[in-house]
Design a protein around this motif. Structure first.
Motif, PDB file in Angstrom:
ATOM      1  N   GLU A  70       0.805  -1.216   0.000  1.00 59.19           N
ATOM      2  CA  GLU A  70       0.000   0.000   0.000  1.00 59.19           C
ATOM      3  C   GLU A  70       0.845   1.276   0.000  1.00 59.19           C
ATOM      4  O   GLU A  70       0.566   2.211  -0.736  1.00 59.19           O
ATOM      5  N   ARG A  71       1.861   1.329   0.843  1.00 59.85           N
ATOM      6  CA  ARG A  71       2.611   2.571   1.037  1.00 59.85           C
ATOM      7  C   ARG A  71       4.025   2.558   0.477  1.00 59.85           C
ATOM      8  O   ARG A  71       4.660   3.604   0.379  1.00 59.85           O
ATOM      9  N   GLY A  72       4.551   1.367   0.195  1.00 58.28           N
ATOM     10  CA  GLY A  72       5.945   1.266  -0.230  1.00 58.28           C
ATOM     11  C   GLY A  72       6.852   1.197   0.987  1.00 58.28           C
ATOM     12  O   GLY A  72       6.403   1.268   2.130  1.00 58.28           O
ATOM     13  N   ALA A  73       8.147   1.072   0.726  1.00 61.00           N
ATOM     14  CA  ALA A  73       9.116   0.878   1.812  1.00 61.00           C
ATOM     15  C   ALA A  73       9.494   2.170   2.525  1.00 61.00           C
ATOM     16  O   ALA A  73      10.036   2.133   3.623  1.00 61.00           O
ATOM     17  N   VAL A  74       9.229   3.309   1.906  1.00 63.94           N
ATOM     18  CA  VAL A  74       9.631   4.598   2.479  1.00 63.94           C
ATOM     19  C   VAL A  74       8.455   5.156   3.274  1.00 63.94           C
ATOM     20  O   VAL A  74       7.635   5.917   2.770  1.00 63.94           O
ATOM     21  N   ASP A  75       8.375   4.730   4.554  1.00 66.71           N
ATOM     22  CA  ASP A  75       7.204   5.028   5.359  1.00 66.71           C
ATOM     23  C   ASP A  75       7.570   4.910   6.837  1.00 66.71           C
ATOM     24  O   ASP A  75       8.366   4.044   7.226  1.00 66.71           O
ATOM     25  N   ALA A  76       6.983   5.743   7.660  1.00 66.27           N
ATOM     26  CA  ALA A  76       7.281   5.739   9.097  1.00 66.27           C
ATOM     27  C   ALA A  76       6.901   4.416   9.749  1.00 66.27           C
ATOM     28  O   ALA A  76       7.655   3.882  10.567  1.00 66.27           O
ATOM     29  N   GLU A  77       5.740   3.874   9.419  1.00 70.90           N
ATOM     30  CA  GLU A  77       5.323   2.612  10.031  1.00 70.90           C
ATOM     31  C   GLU A  77       6.215   1.464   9.579  1.00 70.90           C
ATOM     32  O   GLU A  77       6.505   0.552  10.354  1.00 70.90           O
TER      33      GLU A  77
END
Length: 171
Positions: A70-77
């Motif tokens: 959903e968000r890709g690897a570049v994400d805070a979670e």
């Protein structure tokens, strides 16, 4: 203490009898190199996982596959899950993670210089920082290493203060 060098982090960990593991993406081992450059690092540093490929974040570190899709690897979670995952995988008290875009081109719809660092501690709590860095690839990676070490230092200090407060609250 001046505020977060690798030597300061390792000294705090050693005093507490705690260990550290690192999960890295864009830094490609630079955080581990910074820590292991310190004499005596082996007393607290357990190891690292360089999960550069997105599927390794899922397979080795237990990052949720749906989140990555959903968000890709570049994400805070993603960074928080990487930090928790490396703690678990390497049996450490503390986990640190880096993920982001060092350039020269955007990734996962994120511009160059978008970086997330995270720390997971023994209580299970995580802290993270979102960075917007400028400069070339080497500069972005270097700043990410410094930010990761500083975030860990801040969390170590915060937990020390919390433990001191708990121990002295009944007096």
């Amino acid at each position: 203490m001046s505020g977060g060098t690798a030597a300061e982090v390792l000294a705090l960990l050693e005093r507490r009898g705690q260990t550290l593991a690192v999960a890295e993406s864009l830094t490609g081992g630079l955080v581990a190199a910074e820590l292991t450059a310190v004499n005596g690092a082996s007393r607290s540093f357990r190891g690292s996982v360089t999960a550069y490929a997105t599927e390794l974040k899922r397979e080795l570190l237990g990052v949720d596959g749906g989140l990555l899709a959903e968000r890709g690897a570049v994400d805070a979670e993603v960074a928080r899950q990487m930090a928790r995952g490396v703690r678990r995988a390497l049996g450490a008290d503390w986990g640190v993670a880096t993920t982001g875009v060092a350039g020269p081109t955007p990734q996962d719809g994120q511009p160059v210089g978008t970086v997330h660092v995270a720390v997971a501690g023994p209580s299970g709590a995580t802290a993270s920082a979102a960075l917007r860095l400028e400069g070339d690839r080497a500069g972005i990676r270097g700043e990410t290493v410094r930010a990761a070490v500083k975030l860990l230092f801040s969390e170590l200090i915060a937990t020390t203060r919390a433990q001191d407060t708990e121990q002295h609250s009944g007096i």
